[in-house]
Design a protein around this motif. Sequence first.
Motif, PDB file in Angstrom:
ATOM      1  N   LEU A  22      50.575 -23.502   4.152  1.00 27.90           N
ATOM      2  CA  LEU A  22      49.564 -22.814   4.233  1.00 27.90           C
ATOM      3  C   LEU A  22      49.928 -21.239   3.888  1.00 27.90           C
ATOM      4  CD1 LEU A  22      47.995 -24.423   7.584  1.00 27.90           C
ATOM      5  CD2 LEU A  22      47.094 -24.196   5.355  1.00 27.90           C
ATOM      6  N   THR A  23      50.998 -21.047   4.345  1.00 30.07           N
ATOM      7  CA  THR A  23      51.664 -19.593   3.792  1.00 30.07           C
ATOM      8  C   THR A  23      51.234 -19.392   2.354  1.00 30.07           C
ATOM      9  OG1 THR A  23      53.005 -19.496   5.662  1.00 30.07           O
ATOM     10  CG2 THR A  23      53.452 -17.960   3.767  1.00 30.07           C
ATOM     11  N   ALA A  24      51.969 -20.316   1.597  1.00 29.11           N
ATOM     12  CA  ALA A  24      52.031 -20.206   0.203  1.00 29.11           C
ATOM     13  C   ALA A  24      50.495 -20.246  -0.360  1.00 29.11           C
ATOM     14  CB  ALA A  24      52.877 -21.549  -0.456  1.00 29.11           C
ATOM     15  N   TYR A  25      49.785 -21.269   0.377  1.00 24.48           N
ATOM     16  CA  TYR A  25      48.247 -21.068  -0.165  1.00 24.48           C
ATOM     17  C   TYR A  25      47.707 -19.776  -0.038  1.00 24.48           C
ATOM     18  CZ  TYR A  25      43.509 -22.301   0.007  1.00 24.48           C
ATOM     19  OH  TYR A  25      42.052 -21.922  -0.260  1.00 24.48           O
ATOM     20  N   LEU A  26      47.879 -19.332   1.354  1.00 23.53           N
ATOM     21  CA  LEU A  26      47.138 -18.085   1.522  1.00 23.53           C
ATOM     22  C   LEU A  26      47.636 -16.867   0.661  1.00 23.53           C
ATOM     23  CD1 LEU A  26      46.822 -18.408   5.433  1.00 23.53           C
ATOM     24  CD2 LEU A  26      44.946 -18.707   3.667  1.00 23.53           C
ATOM     25  N   GLU A  27      48.713 -16.753   0.480  1.00 26.50           N
ATOM     26  CA  GLU A  27      49.339 -15.626  -0.498  1.00 26.50           C
ATOM     27  C   GLU A  27      48.589 -15.736  -1.684  1.00 26.50           C
ATOM     28  OE1 GLU A  27      53.516 -16.262  -0.641  1.00 26.50           O
ATOM     29  OE2 GLU A  27      53.861 -15.488   1.425  1.00 26.50           O
ATOM     30  N   LEU A  28      48.442 -16.940  -2.516  1.00 25.21           N
ATOM     31  CA  LEU A  28      47.852 -17.007  -3.787  1.00 25.21           C
ATOM     32  C   LEU A  28      46.605 -16.975  -3.811  1.00 25.21           C
ATOM     33  CD1 LEU A  28      48.509 -18.006  -6.643  1.00 25.21           C
ATOM     34  CD2 LEU A  28      48.084 -20.167  -6.143  1.00 25.21           C
ATOM     35  N   GLU A  29      45.840 -17.427  -2.496  1.00 25.48           N
ATOM     36  CA  GLU A  29      44.363 -17.213  -2.371  1.00 25.48           C
ATOM     37  C   GLU A  29      44.114 -15.709  -2.317  1.00 25.48           C
ATOM     38  OE1 GLU A  29      42.192 -17.725   1.413  1.00 25.48           O
ATOM     39  OE2 GLU A  29      41.122 -19.145   0.387  1.00 25.48           O
ATOM     40  N   GLU A  30      44.933 -14.935  -1.634  1.00 27.87           N
ATOM     41  CA  GLU A  30      44.869 -13.413  -1.363  1.00 27.87           C
ATOM     42  C   GLU A  30      44.841 -12.754  -2.753  1.00 27.87           C
ATOM     43  OE1 GLU A  30      43.657 -11.483   1.183  1.00 27.87           O
ATOM     44  OE2 GLU A  30      43.150 -13.464   2.208  1.00 27.87           O
ATOM     45  N   SER A  71      54.074 -12.749 -13.333  1.00 27.41           N
ATOM     46  CA  SER A  71      54.540 -11.596 -12.597  1.00 27.41           C
ATOM     47  C   SER A  71      53.827 -11.749 -11.119  1.00 27.41           C
ATOM     48  CB  SER A  71      54.696 -10.396 -12.920  1.00 27.41           C
ATOM     49  OG  SER A  71      53.710  -9.641 -12.866  1.00 27.41           O
ATOM     50  N   MET A  72      52.363 -11.902 -11.229  1.00 27.94           N
ATOM     51  CA  MET A  72      51.613 -12.051 -10.120  1.00 27.94           C
ATOM     52  C   MET A  72      51.391 -13.351  -9.707  1.00 27.94           C
ATOM     53  SD  MET A  72      48.507  -9.202 -10.887  1.00 27.94           S
ATOM     54  CE  MET A  72      47.630  -9.883  -9.271  1.00 27.94           C
ATOM     55  N   TYR A  73      51.186 -14.544 -10.529  1.00 29.26           N
ATOM     56  CA  TYR A  73      50.550 -15.750 -10.134  1.00 29.26           C
ATOM     57  C   TYR A  73      51.829 -16.956 -10.190  1.00 29.26           C
ATOM     58  CZ  TYR A  73      46.405 -13.056 -10.070  1.00 29.26           C
ATOM     59  OH  TYR A  73      45.183 -12.299  -9.736  1.00 29.26           O
ATOM     60  N   LEU A  74      52.469 -16.876 -11.285  1.00 33.27           N
ATOM     61  CA  LEU A  74      53.320 -17.941 -11.626  1.00 33.27           C
ATOM     62  C   LEU A  74      54.092 -18.361 -10.597  1.00 33.27           C
ATOM     63  CD1 LEU A  74      53.585 -19.997 -14.132  1.00 33.27           C
ATOM     64  CD2 LEU A  74      55.210 -18.464 -14.922  1.00 33.27           C
ATOM     65  N   LYS A  75      54.977 -17.651 -10.066  1.00 38.34           N
ATOM     66  CA  LYS A  75      55.885 -17.915  -8.613  1.00 38.34           C
ATOM     67  C   LYS A  75      55.127 -18.441  -7.559  1.00 38.34           C
ATOM     68  CE  LYS A  75      60.168 -16.462  -6.463  1.00 38.34           C
ATOM     69  NZ  LYS A  75      60.607 -17.772  -6.276  1.00 38.34           N
ATOM     70  N   LYS A  76      53.898 -17.803  -7.437  1.00 38.57           N
ATOM     71  CA  LYS A  76      53.079 -18.102  -6.152  1.00 38.57           C
ATOM     72  C   LYS A  76      52.421 -19.731  -6.197  1.00 38.57           C
ATOM     73  CE  LYS A  76      52.462 -13.664  -4.525  1.00 38.57           C
ATOM     74  NZ  LYS A  76      51.477 -12.608  -4.138  1.00 38.57           N
ATOM     75  N   ASN A  77      52.275 -19.782  -7.515  1.00 42.17           N
ATOM     76  CA  ASN A  77      51.753 -21.392  -7.934  1.00 42.17           C
ATOM     77  C   ASN A  77      52.926 -22.345  -7.793  1.00 42.17           C
ATOM     78  OD1 ASN A  77      48.973 -21.563  -8.586  1.00 42.17           O
ATOM     79  ND2 ASN A  77      49.176 -20.347 -10.304  1.00 42.17           N
ATOM     80  N   ALA A  78      53.996 -21.891  -8.255  1.00 42.88           N
ATOM     81  CA  ALA A  78      55.004 -22.725  -8.140  1.00 42.88           C
ATOM     82  C   ALA A  78      55.472 -22.913  -6.323  1.00 42.88           C
ATOM     83  CB  ALA A  78      56.077 -21.987  -8.795  1.00 42.88           C
ATOM     84  N   ASN A  79      55.503 -21.982  -5.672  1.00 42.47           N
ATOM     85  CA  ASN A  79      55.873 -22.163  -4.334  1.00 42.47           C
ATOM     86  C   ASN A  79      54.722 -23.114  -3.594  1.00 42.47           C
ATOM     87  OD1 ASN A  79      57.871 -20.477  -4.579  1.00 42.47           O
ATOM     88  ND2 ASN A  79      56.765 -18.602  -3.837  1.00 42.47           N
ATOM     89  N   LEU A  80      53.634 -22.779  -4.155  1.00 46.84           N
ATOM     90  CA  LEU A  80      52.317 -23.768  -3.671  1.00 46.84           C
ATOM     91  C   LEU A  80      52.579 -25.190  -3.967  1.00 46.84           C
ATOM     92  CD1 LEU A  80      49.554 -23.962  -1.982  1.00 46.84           C
ATOM     93  CD2 LEU A  80      48.569 -23.860  -4.000  1.00 46.84           C
ATOM     94  N   TYR A  81      52.802 -25.646  -5.063  1.00 52.14           N
ATOM     95  CA  TYR A  81      53.152 -26.861  -5.604  1.00 52.14           C
ATOM     96  C   TYR A  81      54.370 -27.529  -4.761  1.00 52.14           C
ATOM     97  CZ  TYR A  81      53.601 -31.191  -8.360  1.00 52.14           C
ATOM     98  OH  TYR A  81      53.234 -32.458  -8.706  1.00 52.14           O
ATOM     99  N   ALA A  82      55.574 -26.590  -4.697  1.00 55.45           N
ATOM    100  CA  ALA A  82      56.467 -27.073  -4.119  1.00 55.45           C
ATOM    101  C   ALA A  82      56.098 -27.444  -2.516  1.00 55.45           C
ATOM    102  CB  ALA A  82      57.664 -26.073  -3.981  1.00 55.45           C
ATOM    103  N   ALA A  83      55.512 -26.682  -1.744  1.00 54.45           N
ATOM    104  CA  ALA A  83      55.360 -26.950  -0.660  1.00 54.45           C
ATOM    105  C   ALA A  83      54.381 -28.193  -0.527  1.00 54.45           C
ATOM    106  CB  ALA A  83      54.573 -26.004   0.173  1.00 54.45           C
ATOM    107  N   TYR A  84      53.531 -28.393  -1.378  1.00 50.93           N
ATOM    108  CA  TYR A  84      52.821 -29.577  -1.497  1.00 50.93           C
ATOM    109  C   TYR A  84      53.558 -30.791  -1.759  1.00 50.93           C
ATOM    110  CZ  TYR A  84      49.676 -33.117  -3.456  1.00 50.93           C
ATOM    111  OH  TYR A  84      48.951 -34.169  -3.544  1.00 50.93           O
TER     112      TYR A  84
END
Length: 182
Positions: A57-65, A87-100
Amino acid sequence: MPEFLKELFTTYWSQSILLIGSLGYLFKRAFDLRSKKIELKYSLFEQNRIELLMKFLTAYLELEEDYKLIPEGRFKITEMNPVIYDSMYLKKNANLYAAYFYLKLFLDPIELARYSDLVSNMRIISNEIKSAYIKLEHQEESKVVNELNEFIVKMIGENNENMKVIGKFFREYSDKSYSMKM
């Protein structure tokens, strides 16, 4: 009852009671230890499950924001280039997928489907942002920006509906009483 057992119990009744009581106590202790072991295992599983849900949820909310910045006008798609995007989205997308990915270990397939929808929608938004950047070279800026804004708002709205269902699943799961398997 055979005569031998009758005589044994009448002659040694106090020792028989002590033996039966001791055996009962040993059985009770063995059962208690097994129950405690199962309880600890379940508790550890639940603790890990909740930690992973929070990480997701943290990874999702960071990317959603970050995605919400575009329709709100605080980030202009016209200022984007591949370096800024990465720099803005790639790492956050990777974090979301890893958490999933880690959630797959702890959730049942029915509950996991909603999380899969969230991840899928976020990837679709990501792809749409990339394609909007390319469209800017060939189409009118305001049209591309408006379409992207509408698309992001729509997808985040779908995700909000999924989040409601996820919350319902979580509450139902938390309220269940589980029987321990021995």
